[in-house]
Design an enzyme around this catalytic site. Structure first.
Site, PDB file in Angstrom:
ATOM      1  N   HIS A 110       0.845  -1.196   0.000  1.00 13.76           N
ATOM      2  CA  HIS A 110       0.000   0.000   0.000  1.00 13.76           C
ATOM      3  C   HIS A 110       0.883   1.250   0.000  1.00 13.76           C
ATOM      4  CE1 HIS A 110      -3.147  -2.797   0.902  1.00 13.76           C
ATOM      5  NE2 HIS A 110      -2.664  -3.070   2.087  1.00 13.76           N
ATOM      6  N   GLU A 127      -1.606  -0.160   8.359  1.00 13.75           N
ATOM      7  CA  GLU A 127      -2.593  -1.030   8.966  1.00 13.75           C
ATOM      8  C   GLU A 127      -1.958  -1.929  10.024  1.00 13.75           C
ATOM      9  OE1 GLU A 127      -4.158  -3.309   5.716  1.00 13.75           O
ATOM     10  OE2 GLU A 127      -2.204  -4.037   5.121  1.00 13.75           O
ATOM     11  N   HIS A 185       3.311  -7.450   1.781  1.00 15.04           N
ATOM     12  CA  HIS A 185       2.676  -8.404   2.685  1.00 15.04           C
ATOM     13  C   HIS A 185       1.618  -9.237   1.971  1.00 15.04           C
ATOM     14  CE1 HIS A 185       0.132  -4.765   2.750  1.00 15.04           C
ATOM     15  NE2 HIS A 185      -0.871  -5.624   2.840  1.00 15.04           N
ATOM     16  N   ARG A 205      -1.140  -4.666  -6.369  1.00 17.70           N
ATOM     17  CA  ARG A 205      -0.942  -6.111  -6.423  1.00 17.70           C
ATOM     18  C   ARG A 205       0.363  -6.431  -7.136  1.00 17.70           C
ATOM     19  NH1 ARG A 205      -5.829  -6.962  -8.731  1.00 17.70           N
ATOM     20  NH2 ARG A 205      -7.178  -6.742  -6.939  1.00 17.70           N
TER      21      ARG A 205
END
Length: 332
Positions: A110, A127, A185, A205
């Site tokens: 991200h 996150e 991740h 992605r």
């Protein structure tokens, strides 16, 4: 003022979960939350969202049917806190989810705030994960095993061996991982977790295990965008270490975007919120009980449910029924 019936008005809020079907999704979320759905492969339940197009809606009480955005517009600092309202306006700054991975999620990254703003006029996405349940052999990828260069990243992508570069972690219930923007991740098959993140849905992605959908199509990859978003200077990712302590607040993660605490309650206890200029999100991971902020009717909460406590609350009493495990998150 109390209503004519003598019962207290609600001051805390619960929202209708937004269920998301995913190619990799499983069947645990509805059962865990105790709800019914005809949807298959439910990979995510968005518990609390201010993201455009997926804004949470109040589920109960006098404000049932009101969007979270409208609630903030009405209550402003009373709901978010003075600093949060000045910083975020009517956009709720956290996105809270449950994620059920029946299959591996894609290898992804991200962007940070700067890249997200420049490219997408959006927030970045930092996150954290709290593992709720894990099948035997479940694992996830978080960060590189060792320092990696952009050139080595590009070679690994071209040769479909990006997973060789990543730190592979076996997971168990209670494990916590912090994933700052820029950390590569993936959540592995058999992992069920709670995720707390910035309000953003930006994902680049990198590798999708050559997976195809029902129409035989592969999903779009964003390897070049990802390369510019990866933090190659970051240390290898790892789980967050913490010591469990019943009936006490245990700090899991503190970062500029959220502070998350764990509460494993076996008896009633109160949190002092007098110096907290922020809303509080309470996520019930296990058990059941009630939450009482002293300003309205106590709010029942059970496994799989999420409650938003307004910044106007000066205390929160947690009353478990037998035992209850909560995550609470706020913005310092």
């Amino acid at each position: 003022m109390q209503p004519a019936t003598g019962t207290l008005q609600k001051n805390m809020y619960r929202f209708t979960p937004i269920l998301k079907t995913k190619l990799w999704g499983g069947d645990r979320i509805a059962a865990y939350k105790g709800i019914a759905t005809d949807l298959k492969r439910v990979g995510e339940s968005w518990e609390l969202s201010g993201l455009e197009g997926d804004i949470s809606v109040v589920a109960t009480g006098a404000d049932a049917g009101m969007t979270l955005e409208a609630l903030i517009a009405r209550d402003k600092e009373r709901l978010l806190g003075v600093r949060n309202y000045a910083r975020y306006g009517t956009e709720f700054p956290l996105l809270v989810k449950f994620i059920d991975a029946r299959e591996d999620l894609s290898i992804q990254v991200h962007p940070n705030d700067e890249i997200a703003e420049t490219r997408h006029r959006s927030k970045g996405k930092t996150e954290m994960w709290y593992v709720v349940a894990a099948d035997e052999g479940a694992h996830l990828y978080a960060g590189f095993r060792e320092k990696t260069t952009p050139e080595e990243y590009a070679r690994s992508v071209a040769e479909n061996r990006i997973t060789d570069l990543l730190a592979d972690h076996a997971v168990s219930p209670g494990d916590v991982f912090f994933l700052p923007a820029g950390c590569v991740h993936s959540i592995g098959a058999g992992t069920f977790l709670a995720e707390i993140q910035q309000t953003s849905d930006l994902t680049y992605r990198i590798y999708d295990f050559d997976r195809r959908d029902a129409e035989g199509k592969t999903r779009e990859l964003h390897t070049d965008l990802a390369r510019e978003a990866i933090d190659f200077m970051a240390l290898p990712g790892d789980r967050t270490r913490y010591e469990r302590n019943a009936n006490a607040e245990v700090e899991l993660i503190t970062c500029p975007y959220f502070t998350t605490m764990l509460h494993e309650a076996t008896r009633p206890g109160a949190l002092d919120l007098t110096t907290t200029d922020s809303f509080l999100v309470a996520i019930c991971i296990e058990g059941r009980g009630t939450l009482d902020d002293g300003l309205g009717a106590p709010e029942p909460i059970r496994q799989g449910e999420t409650v938003l406590v307004p910044a106007s609350a000066t205390s929160l009493t947690i009353r478990p029924e037998g035992g209850m495990k909560l995550l609470t998150s706020r913005i310092e």
